[in-house]
Design an enzyme around this catalytic site. Structure first.
Site, short mmCIF file in Angstrom:
data_model
loop_
_atom_site.label_atom_id
_atom_site.label_comp_id
_atom_site.label_asym_id
_atom_site.label_seq_id
_atom_site.Cartn_x
_atom_site.Cartn_y
_atom_site.Cartn_z
N LYS A 1 -16.61 -38.40 67.41
CA LYS A 1 -15.58 -39.04 68.23
C LYS A 1 -14.18 -38.70 67.75
O LYS A 1 -13.20 -39.27 68.21
CB LYS A 1 -15.77 -40.56 68.23
CG LYS A 1 -17.09 -41.00 68.84
CD LYS A 1 -17.18 -42.50 68.97
CE LYS A 1 -17.47 -43.15 67.63
NZ LYS A 1 -17.66 -44.61 67.73
N ARG B 1 -21.97 -33.09 51.23
CA ARG B 1 -22.04 -31.67 51.57
C ARG B 1 -21.24 -31.49 52.86
O ARG B 1 -21.40 -32.27 53.81
CB ARG B 1 -23.47 -31.21 51.79
CG ARG B 1 -23.51 -29.79 52.36
CD ARG B 1 -24.87 -29.19 52.35
NE ARG B 1 -25.25 -28.90 50.98
CZ ARG B 1 -26.39 -28.31 50.65
NH1 ARG B 1 -27.23 -27.94 51.58
NH2 ARG B 1 -26.67 -28.07 49.39
N ARG C 1 -33.50 -29.78 49.80
CA ARG C 1 -33.66 -30.00 48.36
C ARG C 1 -32.52 -30.82 47.75
O ARG C 1 -32.76 -31.76 47.00
CB ARG C 1 -33.80 -28.66 47.64
CG ARG C 1 -35.14 -27.99 47.92
CD ARG C 1 -35.13 -26.51 47.55
NE ARG C 1 -34.22 -25.74 48.40
CZ ARG C 1 -34.52 -25.35 49.64
NH1 ARG C 1 -35.68 -25.63 50.17
NH2 ARG C 1 -33.66 -24.66 50.34
N THR C 2 -31.30 -30.46 48.05
CA THR C 2 -30.17 -31.17 47.43
C THR C 2 -30.13 -32.62 47.86
O THR C 2 -30.02 -33.53 47.03
CB THR C 2 -28.84 -30.46 47.75
OG1 THR C 2 -28.90 -29.12 47.27
CG2 THR C 2 -27.66 -31.17 47.11
N HIS D 1 -21.12 -25.01 44.57
CA HIS D 1 -22.28 -25.91 44.59
C HIS D 1 -22.58 -26.27 43.14
O HIS D 1 -23.54 -25.79 42.54
CB HIS D 1 -23.47 -25.22 45.25
CG HIS D 1 -24.57 -26.15 45.65
ND1 HIS D 1 -24.85 -27.33 45.00
CD2 HIS D 1 -25.48 -26.06 46.65
CE1 HIS D 1 -25.88 -27.92 45.58
NE2 HIS D 1 -26.28 -27.17 46.58
#
Length: 198
Positions: A39, A60, A10-11, A88
Site C-alpha cells: 500500500k 532480508r 534456509r536463512t 549476507h
C-alpha cells in the site's frame, strides 16, 4: 520479528528455529505482498512499526544497504539476513565455521570463489571476512559476473592478492576450498543476460 521482503528457506528457518529453541516467539512476514508495503508503506515506517512489537528484527531485503538503513532508524537491533547483492553476514558466519571444521584452520588457505561473484552477497561477506586470515583468493566467473571492484579493493587494502579465472579447471589443483555459488537470476533485469551466463 522476521521481515523477509525476498524469498528464503534456509536463512529464515534457521532464525525462526533458533528463536524457538531459545524460548522466544516469532512475528513477521515471509512475503512483503502480505504487508502494508503493497500500500506504499516505506521501509522506514515498516521498521519503526515492527520495532514496537519486537526485541530484535531479522531482515532480508532486495535493496543494497537496506539493513544499514534499517539499523540507523530502528530502536531495536537489526540482523542483516541479506541485503540485495551487497552482503549476507549471517551466512558468512556459517561458512567460516564450515571451513574451520573441514580444514582445521582459517589462516593461510587458498579459497576459490566460483560462479556469480558480482551479485553473490555470500561471496562478498566471506571474502571480506577471509581477508583477516591471510587468504589467497582465486576468483572464477564469467567476465560479466566478476567480483565488484570495492570487494577486490578490500583484498588489496589488506595486502592480499587475488587471481581471476574464467575456467574452474585452472583452479582445482590450487584450492583448499571451492566455494560454489549459483547465478543470481533475480538480480538480472534482462532475462537474456541471465540465459547467456547461467
Amino acid at each position: 520479528a522476521t521481515l523477509f521482503f525476498e524469498p528464503s528457506t534456509r536463512t529464515r528457518l534457521s532464525f525462526e528455529s533458533a528463536v524457538s529453541r531459545l524460548g522466544g516467539h516469532i512475528i513477521g512476514f515471509t512475503d512483503s505482498a502480505t504487508s502494508s508495503v503493497t500500500k506504499g508503506e516505506s521501509l522506514n515506517d515498516t521498521i519503526l512499526t515492527v520495532a514496537n512489537y519486537s526485541d530484535l528484527i531479522v531482515m532480508r531485503h532486495p535493496h543494497d544497504g537496506s539493513a544499514r538503513f534499517a539499523s540507523e532508524v530502528s530502536p531495536v537491533p537489526i540482523i542483516n539476513a541479506g541485503d540485495g547483492a551487497n552482503q549476507h553476514p549471517t551466512q558468512c558466519l556459517l561458512d567460516l565455521y564450515s571451513i574451520r571444521k573441514t580444514q582445521g584452520k582459517l589462516d593461510g588457505l587458498d579459497v576459490a570463489f566460483v560462479g556469480d561473484l558480482k551479485y553473490g552477497r555470500t561471496v562478498h561477506s566471506l571474502t571480506m571476512a577471509m581477508c583477516m586470515h591471510n587468504t589467497r583468493f582465486h576468483l572464477v566467473s564469467p567476465v560479466e559476473l566478476k567480483l565488484p571492484s570495492y570487494v577486490k579493493q578490500h583484498i588489496k587494502d589488506n595486502k592480499l592478492e587475488y587471481e581471476q579465472y574464467t575456467e574452474l579447471e585452472d583452479v582445482i589443483p590450487k584450492a583448499d576450498i571451492i566455494y560454489m555459488t549459483r547465478i543470481q537470476r533475480e538480480r538480472f533485469s534482462d532475462p537474456m543476460e541471465y540465459e547467456k551466463v547461467k
